[in-house]
Design a protein around this motif. Structure first.
Motif, PDB file in Angstrom:
ATOM      1  N   PRO A 167       2.316 -14.081  -3.346  1.00 22.67           N
ATOM      2  CA  PRO A 167       3.017 -13.098  -4.177  1.00 22.67           C
ATOM      3  C   PRO A 167       4.180 -12.463  -3.408  1.00 22.67           C
ATOM      4  O   PRO A 167       4.230 -12.543  -2.188  1.00 22.67           O
ATOM      5  CB  PRO A 167       1.947 -12.042  -4.480  1.00 22.67           C
ATOM      6  N   SER A 205       5.895  -6.580  -4.387  1.00 21.92           N
ATOM      7  CA  SER A 205       4.855  -6.079  -5.295  1.00 21.92           C
ATOM      8  C   SER A 205       3.534  -6.755  -4.974  1.00 21.92           C
ATOM      9  O   SER A 205       3.080  -7.649  -5.692  1.00 21.92           O
ATOM     10  CB  SER A 205       5.257  -6.336  -6.748  1.00 21.92           C
ATOM     11  N   PRO A 237      -0.398  -7.574  -4.651  1.00 24.60           N
ATOM     12  CA  PRO A 237      -1.475  -7.337  -5.614  1.00 24.60           C
ATOM     13  C   PRO A 237      -2.330  -6.133  -5.218  1.00 24.60           C
ATOM     14  O   PRO A 237      -2.359  -5.745  -4.055  1.00 24.60           O
ATOM     15  CB  PRO A 237      -2.312  -8.620  -5.524  1.00 24.60           C
ATOM     16  N   SER A 238      -3.028  -5.584  -6.190  1.00 24.26           N
ATOM     17  CA  SER A 238      -3.965  -4.485  -5.907  1.00 24.26           C
ATOM     18  C   SER A 238      -5.159  -5.030  -5.132  1.00 24.26           C
ATOM     19  O   SER A 238      -5.362  -6.240  -5.056  1.00 24.26           O
ATOM     20  CB  SER A 238      -4.471  -3.916  -7.233  1.00 24.26           C
ATOM     21  N   PRO A 273      -5.109  -8.344  -1.043  1.00 22.49           N
ATOM     22  CA  PRO A 273      -3.849  -9.018  -1.389  1.00 22.49           C
ATOM     23  C   PRO A 273      -4.014 -10.510  -1.675  1.00 22.49           C
ATOM     24  O   PRO A 273      -3.169 -11.129  -2.307  1.00 22.49           O
ATOM     25  CB  PRO A 273      -2.958  -8.780  -0.163  1.00 22.49           C
ATOM     26  N   HIS A 281      -6.610 -11.764  -3.428  1.00 25.95           N
ATOM     27  CA  HIS A 281      -7.561 -12.035  -4.516  1.00 25.95           C
ATOM     28  C   HIS A 281      -7.019 -12.938  -5.633  1.00 25.95           C
ATOM     29  O   HIS A 281      -7.763 -13.763  -6.157  1.00 25.95           O
ATOM     30  CB  HIS A 281      -8.186 -10.724  -5.067  1.00 25.95           C
ATOM     31  N   PRO A 282      -5.713 -12.848  -6.005  1.00 25.49           N
ATOM     32  CA  PRO A 282      -5.291 -13.736  -7.106  1.00 25.49           C
ATOM     33  C   PRO A 282      -5.391 -15.229  -6.773  1.00 25.49           C
ATOM     34  O   PRO A 282      -5.440 -16.065  -7.665  1.00 25.49           O
ATOM     35  CB  PRO A 282      -3.827 -13.339  -7.345  1.00 25.49           C
ATOM     36  N   LYS A 325     -10.519  -7.021  -6.681  1.00 23.17           N
ATOM     37  CA  LYS A 325      -9.318  -6.624  -7.417  1.00 23.17           C
ATOM     38  C   LYS A 325      -9.001  -5.157  -7.189  1.00 23.17           C
ATOM     39  O   LYS A 325      -7.864  -4.726  -7.330  1.00 23.17           O
ATOM     40  CB  LYS A 325      -9.507  -6.861  -8.918  1.00 23.17           C
TER      41      LYS A 325
END
Ligand code: ATP
Ligand code: MG
Length: 340
Positions: free
Chosen positions: A275, A279, A281-282, A285, A287-288, A298
């Motif tokens: 990513p 920005s 990820p919540s 980092p 997890h997606p 998440k």
């Protein structure tokens, strides 16, 4: 008691302002590096490796944290003091040709650095020293009169190494020094760096996106993801028992797993793209992209924590002996690397 490390990096961060937004290129990174050892830094493109290397050499100022080299906090040095310390800290770049002045002969490029640092009493002494260095890195002494474009990529990188060595450094940051080279040449350069370390006791910070190369050269490994350390361990421990799914996915790209085993216990390859660091990820980092992600990942960011002595990982599941399955980690050997 173990010796005081030659380099201590303590909670170092670097943020860039990009179009009014904050890009967290390096976020609270810490590690120690013992004299004469090699610390490998791995991570995908954009994970913050070069920024970290430049922070260590104080080519960039950190926003927070400290870099202590040979017991001195580099941020506290005046510019003239820093200049004299630069002798002890050198860098080898990915693209040797771009780092050499095309209008300067090899000899002039190396001798110039010696003049700046007041090494050698006369031009003839510097020339003699330069020829010796060129021979040491496997070039003919007559290469002093060559221009960079007359040399092959491997020879250019040997010049880059000779130039870094010309000042007798204690620490050399190698920023992807092999990426521009053919695989067979990569092996020769790794061997040269290792020989020089044994002879001269140099400490390396070795930056690479290639875990196979890092395994060959490192004593300790730091894995970076979006500017943060996600795993850190002794090299043998890391390659035998990788804890973070990201490290495992990176390994997958260089692992050789027998087909039979692959069917029974497939290793998860790296999925998707990293990513944007603008920005992140919540939560975790990673997890997606993580095949093991749970709801908790998440929301709650895993802290970097000790899993076993000297081995840290930032994953909620680290230490649960998950994920590598029963597949043995057969990493690429130098000769296989050369043959591939
Ligand atoms: N001067 C700068 N201004 C703004 N952003 C920057 C600057 N330098 C680096 N970055 C950003 O910081 C992040 C980390 O960059 P860095 O060059 O350290 O990554 P890297 O791991 O060395 O990548 P690569 O493998 O491609 O060399 C990237 O998102 C990059 O775009
Ligand atoms: Mg880089």
């Amino acid at each position: 008691m173990p010796d005081e490390p030659i380099l201590k990096v303590d909670g170092v961060s670097k943020h860039f302002k990009v179009g009014g937004r904050t890009l967290r290129a390096v976020e609270r990174v810490s590690f120690d590096l013992g004299a004469g050892e090699t610390l490998g830094i791995v991570g995908e493109s954009g994970s913050g490796k070069s920024t970290l290397g430049r922070l260590v050499l104080r080519l960039l100022e950190a926003d927070e944290g400290r870099v202590v080299f040979q017991g001195e906090d580099l941020a506290k040095l005046a510019s003239n003091e820093l200049r004299s310390r630069r002798r002890d800290m050198q860098i080898i770049f990915q693209d040797p040709l771009a780092s050499l002045n095309p209008r300067m002969t090899v000899g002039a490029a190396i001798e110039d650095a010696m003049v700046v640092q007041k090494i050698g009493r006369s031009a003839s002494e510097r020339r003699h020293r330069t020829e010796g260095l060129l021979e040491r890195v496997g070039l003919q002494p007559s290469a002093v009169d060559a221009y960079p474009f007359e040399l092959s990529g491997g020879q250019q990188q040997r010049v880059g190494i000779a130039r870094a060595l010309s000042l007798g450094p204690k620490l050399v940051v190698c920023d992807e020094p092999l990426s521009a080279l053919d695989v067979s040449v990569q092996v020769q350069i790794i061997q040269l760096l290792q020989e020089l370390q044994r002879e001269l006791g140099i400490t390396y910070l070795f930056i690479s996106h290639n875990l196979g190369v890092v395994q060959l050269i490192s004593d300790t490994v730091v894995v970076l993801y979006l500017g943060e350390v996600v795993e850190q361990a002794g090299a043998d421990e890391l390659f035998e028992r990788p804890q973070h799914p990201y490290t495992q996915a990176l390994m997958r790209s260089v692992l050789k797993v027998p087909e039979e085993l692959e069917k029974r216990a497939p290793l998860v390859a790296l999925a998707g793209e990293m990513p944007s660091p603008l920005s992140p990820p919540s939560g975790c980092p990673y997890h997606p992209r993580c095949p093991l992600a749970m709801d908790r990942c998440k929301e709650e960011k895993p802290l970097l924590r000790t899993v076993s002595e000297g081995h840290m990982a930032a994953c909620h599941k680290a230490g649960e002996a998950v994920t590598m399955g029963s597949a043995p980690a057969v990493l690429v050997t130098p000769s296989e690397l050369a043959a591939s």
